[in-house]
Design a protein around this motif. Structure first.
Motif, short mmCIF file in Angstrom:
data_model
loop_
_atom_site.label_atom_id
_atom_site.label_comp_id
_atom_site.label_asym_id
_atom_site.label_seq_id
_atom_site.Cartn_x
_atom_site.Cartn_y
_atom_site.Cartn_z
N ILE A 83 41.28 32.95 55.63
CA ILE A 83 42.16 32.63 54.50
C ILE A 83 43.13 31.51 54.88
CG2 ILE A 83 44.06 33.53 53.10
CD1 ILE A 83 42.59 36.25 53.09
N ASN A 84 43.77 31.65 56.03
CA ASN A 84 44.78 30.69 56.46
C ASN A 84 44.18 29.30 56.71
OD1 ASN A 84 47.61 30.28 57.22
ND2 ASN A 84 46.79 29.90 59.27
N ASP A 85 42.97 29.27 57.23
CA ASP A 85 42.32 28.00 57.56
C ASP A 85 41.67 27.33 56.34
OD1 ASP A 85 43.07 28.41 60.16
OD2 ASP A 85 41.09 29.10 60.84
N SER A 86 41.56 28.07 55.23
CA SER A 86 40.79 27.58 54.08
C SER A 86 41.63 27.01 52.96
CB SER A 86 39.92 28.71 53.51
OG SER A 86 39.02 29.20 54.48
N THR A 87 42.95 27.03 53.13
CA THR A 87 43.79 26.58 52.01
C THR A 87 45.09 25.96 52.50
OG1 THR A 87 44.89 27.30 49.98
CG2 THR A 87 44.87 28.87 51.79
N SER A 88 45.62 25.08 51.68
CA SER A 88 46.94 24.50 51.95
C SER A 88 48.05 25.31 51.29
CB SER A 88 47.00 23.06 51.42
OG SER A 88 46.80 23.04 50.01
N MET A 89 47.67 26.30 50.47
CA MET A 89 48.67 27.15 49.80
C MET A 89 49.32 28.08 50.82
SD MET A 89 46.80 28.30 46.23
CE MET A 89 45.37 29.03 47.07
N ASP A 105 27.63 34.93 55.39
CA ASP A 105 27.58 33.70 54.59
C ASP A 105 28.77 32.79 54.88
OD1 ASP A 105 25.22 34.33 53.39
OD2 ASP A 105 26.09 35.06 51.52
N LYS A 106 29.38 32.99 56.06
CA LYS A 106 30.49 32.16 56.54
C LYS A 106 31.69 32.19 55.59
CE LYS A 106 27.39 29.13 59.13
NZ LYS A 106 26.91 27.75 59.36
N TYR A 107 31.87 33.32 54.93
CA TYR A 107 33.01 33.55 54.05
C TYR A 107 33.11 32.51 52.93
CZ TYR A 107 34.66 36.73 57.73
OH TYR A 107 34.77 37.74 58.65
N SER A 108 31.99 31.97 52.53
CA SER A 108 32.01 30.93 51.49
C SER A 108 32.63 31.44 50.19
CB SER A 108 30.61 30.39 51.23
OG SER A 108 29.74 31.43 50.79
N TYR A 109 32.39 32.72 49.88
CA TYR A 109 32.94 33.32 48.66
C TYR A 109 34.47 33.26 48.66
CZ TYR A 109 33.97 37.09 45.30
OH TYR A 109 34.46 37.85 44.25
N ILE A 110 35.08 33.57 49.81
CA ILE A 110 36.54 33.54 49.93
C ILE A 110 37.05 32.10 49.93
CG2 ILE A 110 38.50 34.21 51.36
CD1 ILE A 110 36.96 36.57 50.12
N ARG A 111 36.39 31.24 50.67
CA ARG A 111 36.83 29.85 50.80
C ARG A 111 36.81 29.14 49.44
NH1 ARG A 111 36.86 28.64 56.30
NH2 ARG A 111 35.49 29.93 57.58
N GLU A 112 35.78 29.36 48.65
CA GLU A 112 35.64 28.68 47.36
C GLU A 112 36.69 29.17 46.37
OE1 GLU A 112 31.59 29.43 46.42
OE2 GLU A 112 30.82 27.88 47.78
N ARG A 113 37.01 30.46 46.41
CA ARG A 113 38.05 30.99 45.52
C ARG A 113 39.39 30.32 45.81
NH1 ARG A 113 37.86 37.41 46.20
NH2 ARG A 113 39.88 37.19 45.15
N LEU A 114 39.71 30.20 47.09
CA LEU A 114 40.99 29.60 47.48
C LEU A 114 41.03 28.11 47.12
CD1 LEU A 114 41.39 31.37 50.92
CD2 LEU A 114 42.83 31.74 48.90
N LYS A 115 39.92 27.44 47.32
CA LYS A 115 39.86 26.02 47.02
C LYS A 115 40.11 25.77 45.54
CE LYS A 115 36.86 21.96 47.54
NZ LYS A 115 35.51 21.49 47.92
N TYR A 116 39.54 26.61 44.68
CA TYR A 116 39.74 26.43 43.24
C TYR A 116 41.19 26.72 42.85
CZ TYR A 116 38.72 26.36 38.25
OH TYR A 116 38.71 26.05 36.91
N ALA A 117 41.76 27.76 43.43
CA ALA A 117 43.14 28.14 43.10
C ALA A 117 44.14 27.06 43.50
CB ALA A 117 43.49 29.47 43.78
N GLU A 118 43.80 26.27 44.51
CA GLU A 118 44.69 25.19 44.96
C GLU A 118 44.98 24.19 43.85
OE1 GLU A 118 43.22 23.13 48.34
OE2 GLU A 118 43.71 24.74 49.73
N ASN A 119 44.08 24.08 42.89
CA ASN A 119 44.31 23.16 41.77
C ASN A 119 45.56 23.54 40.98
OD1 ASN A 119 41.89 21.40 41.83
ND2 ASN A 119 40.79 23.32 41.50
N PHE A 120 45.90 24.82 41.00
CA PHE A 120 46.93 25.33 40.10
C PHE A 120 48.21 25.81 40.78
CE2 PHE A 120 42.67 26.95 38.51
CZ PHE A 120 42.43 25.85 37.71
N PHE A 121 48.12 26.16 42.07
CA PHE A 121 49.24 26.85 42.71
C PHE A 121 49.62 26.22 44.05
CE2 PHE A 121 46.80 30.18 40.36
CZ PHE A 121 47.71 30.33 39.31
N ASP A 122 50.91 26.34 44.38
CA ASP A 122 51.43 25.90 45.68
C ASP A 122 51.43 27.05 46.68
OD1 ASP A 122 52.59 23.25 44.66
OD2 ASP A 122 53.54 24.73 43.34
N MET A 123 51.51 28.27 46.14
CA MET A 123 51.59 29.48 46.95
C MET A 123 50.71 30.52 46.28
SD MET A 123 55.73 29.29 46.80
CE MET A 123 56.15 30.67 47.85
#
Length: 612
Positions: free
Chosen positions: A353-359, A286-304
């Motif tokens: 993980i590394n490509d899916s988030t700015s954290m 499923d193209k790791y959508s489950y992991i990507r979406e979790r990281l995207k949501y967490a970006e709202n709250f965290f820098d790291m």
């Protein structure tokens, strides 16, 4: 100290944003703190006071244990959802677009019912809060709140299945979904839509709670940013078997197995966590959508963010559910089994993980660490973790690793949420070995009954051997004395010798390592805490992050009154009712007035971690 190699790693853009500065940080569970406004438990807006205290003391990272909604055992690492935050952390005083005047008397009564300053959280506060929040929600016209509608639209992909799971759980008396009728266990799309439609108010209440949590945490991140403080989230690597995620995405998990950890020197029977391991092939499909979406949501709250159980990305210890629970993690196997697959397996997931988030990612790489781990951490510019009391090297006799020998790409720390705090370690563990581990070695060497009793009596001081820890007698002053009692040659006794060398005289070694004068203090002291904190902040590690309580131990009264064996956050591998309930003994507003602040600021300044 040269940290420029981090700018040449695969996380270079993230490091440019954070800066390659030596930083000091604190870590804590939100449930362990409180303010004058808290109702029964630490709440998200309470973090403003903590941010102010950090700024005053030149601390620039706040690491929070997971805030995800917890289940029956209240463990933040056994979450009901990898997206949803726990509504017990909501501040009722800070609710958006809600009229609180009709509820003020009830709020005062709840505060009296759950007084501040206790040593343990009373988790009944969650139900009490939810009941009040439901009645507040019923007075709100949520359809007129534009930000609420936008939040729901943006996050509907996880809100729908999470709210459906919550409704079905209540319908099934909060039993595990594994015990539900088949029509709910494996629900059809048509049935799901019908249930959501028939429970519109319940669905909107669940959405509203998550929106309120979102707003409060986003506000805190903004305040931290204005004060040059980074927030680090802790994203649970695994998720509860009885969770919305596992129920909704069964194909992402291997439900016949439990994840855990193999036996090691710290957990002699291994660990069995209960959470199902991932089926990475299906997640990849499923193209790791489950992991990507979790990281995207967490970006709202965290820098790291901290990758819990990082080494599980390479391979994870799995135990068949048919194996009785009392065997813990003794009888399991790694998944994948073949070691030559581990590096490729972990690297593939880490790429995503590394490509899916700015954290910026940080890793918890404790336990039985595969050889490939350190190589991959360096390549990606991810920090591992170095725990002061466990960092030792062998020079004939095990000695503590000097501060300059710590990894550059690491977080140095005095203790973790799964270990004892330093005063308790000093008082109850330093210089001891695990009785179960000793028994296991004896059993392998066919030492039983009278011979085993003989060794216990002659090798260990029975007056100081408590809580499953064995303290060596002073008379066992060298390896030759040990061999004489064992009646073995060096090679046959190698397991015993390693255990002996790593623990005998540990207090003396640690005292010398901290360069403290004279003979070591028998009981934990402010001198010990100060020396430990100076040393851990002096390390080569780019970050030095301590549990908040370790700094509070610089206060003599706190140190003397909160150093017991059971004063800790968690006992791994147990379901003890005191786990995940500890409350630190100072209100957040009072932190700024403590006399120890000058000591803290001095430690951070002289170790070059201020002004970041």
């Amino acid at each position: 100290m040269d940290y420029s190699s981090l700018l040449n790693s695969r996380s270079s853009e993230k490091w440019k944003r954070i800066g390659i500065n030596r930083r000091a940080g604190i870590a804590l569970p939100l449930f362990s703190v409180y303010s004058k406004n808290s109702i029964g438990i630490g709440e998200i807006p309470d973090l403003r006071s903590l941010i102010d205290w950090c700024r005053k003391n030149s601390i620039s990272i706040i690491q929070l244990l997971p805030l995800n909604e917890v289940g029956y055992d209240y463990s933040p690492y056994n979450a009901l959802s990898t997206f949803a935050l726990d509504p017990m952390y909501l501040s009722i005083h800070k609710l958006r677009k809600a009229e609180l005047k009709p509820f003020r008397q009830e709020i005062r009564e709840i505060k009296k019912q759950f007084p501040k300053g206790n040593e343990r959280v009373n988790y009944e506060i969650k139900n009490v809060k939810l009941n009040l929040l439901k009645r507040i929600f019923e007075t709100v016209d949520h359809s007129e709140i534009k930000k609420f509608r936008e939040f729901v639209k943006k996050n509907i992909h996880w809100l729908r299945y999470y709210s459906l799971f919550k409704i079905l759980a209540e319908k099934n008396s909060n039993r595990s979904w594994l015990e539900w009728d088949l029509k709910y266990k494996y629900i059809s799309s048509l049935s799901a839509e019908k249930i959501l439609k028939n429970h519109t108010d319940d669905v909107n209440f669940i959405y509203w709670l998550q929106w309120q949590l979102y707003e409060q945490l986003v506000t805190i991140k903004r305040y931290a940013g204005h004060n040059n403080i980074f927030l680090m989230g802790d994203l649970p690597f695994l998720v509860s078997r009885n969770s919305a995620d596992v129920w909704a995405y069964k194909n992402y998990f291997k439900l016949s197995l439990s994840s855990g950890a193999p036996p090691d020197m710290y957990f002699s029977r291994g660990q069995r966590w209960g959470m199902p391991p991932y089926d990475w092939d299906n997640i990849a499909a499923d193209k790791y959508s489950y992991i990507r979406e979790r990281l995207k949501y967490a970006e709202n709250f965290f820098d790291m963010f901290r990758i819990d159980h990082f080494i599980g990305l390479f391979r994870i210890w799995t135990i068949d559910l048919k194996i009785p629970e009392e065997y813990m993690g003794l009888y399991g196997k790694f998944d994948p089994e073949e070691e030559h697959h581990w590096e490729e397996h972990g690297r593939k997931i880490l790429n995503v993980i590394n490509d899916s988030t700015s954290m910026l990612a940080c890793a918890e790489d404790l336990g039985t660490v595969p050889d490939c781990s350190e190589k991959v951490l360096k390549e990606f510019g991810i920090t591992g973790i170095n725990v002061q009391r466990w960092e030792k090297k062998s020079k004939g006799r095990f000695e503590f690793l000097s501060p300059e020998e710590y990894r550059i790409n690491s977080v140095s720390t005095v203790s973790t949420h799964d270990s004892s705090f330093l005063p308790s370690w000093w008082k109850c563990e330093a210089g001891t070995i695990d009785e179960y581990s000793f028994g296991q070695i004896c059993e392998r060497k066919d030492i039983r009954d009278q011979k085993y009793s003989y060794l216990l009596k002659n090798l260990f001081d029975e007056n100081f051997s408590v809580k499953g820890r064995l303290l060596w007698k002073k008379e066992i002053s060298n390896v030759y004395v040990l061999l004489e009692f064992l009646q073995m040659n060096y090679e046959h006794a190698k397991d015993f010798i390693d255990m002996y060398l790593s623990s005998y005289g540990e207090k003396d070694k640690f005292w010398r390592y901290l360069a403290l004068p004279g003979k070591h203090d028998q009981l934990p002291s402010v001198k010990l805490m100060n020396g430990s904190l100076k040393s851990v902040n002096s390390t080569s590690s780019v970050f030095s992050i301590q549990l908040l309580i370790e700094y509070l131990y610089l206060d003599k009264n706190i140190l003397e009154n909160y150093n017991g064996w059971d004063y800790r956050i968690n006992f791994p591998g147990t379901s003890d009712k005191i786990n995940w309930s500890i409350i630190f003994p100072v209100a957040l507003e009072n932190l700024k007035e403590m006399s120890i602040n000058e000591d803290i600021k001095k430690i951070i300044s002289i170790t070059g971690r201020a002004g970041s």
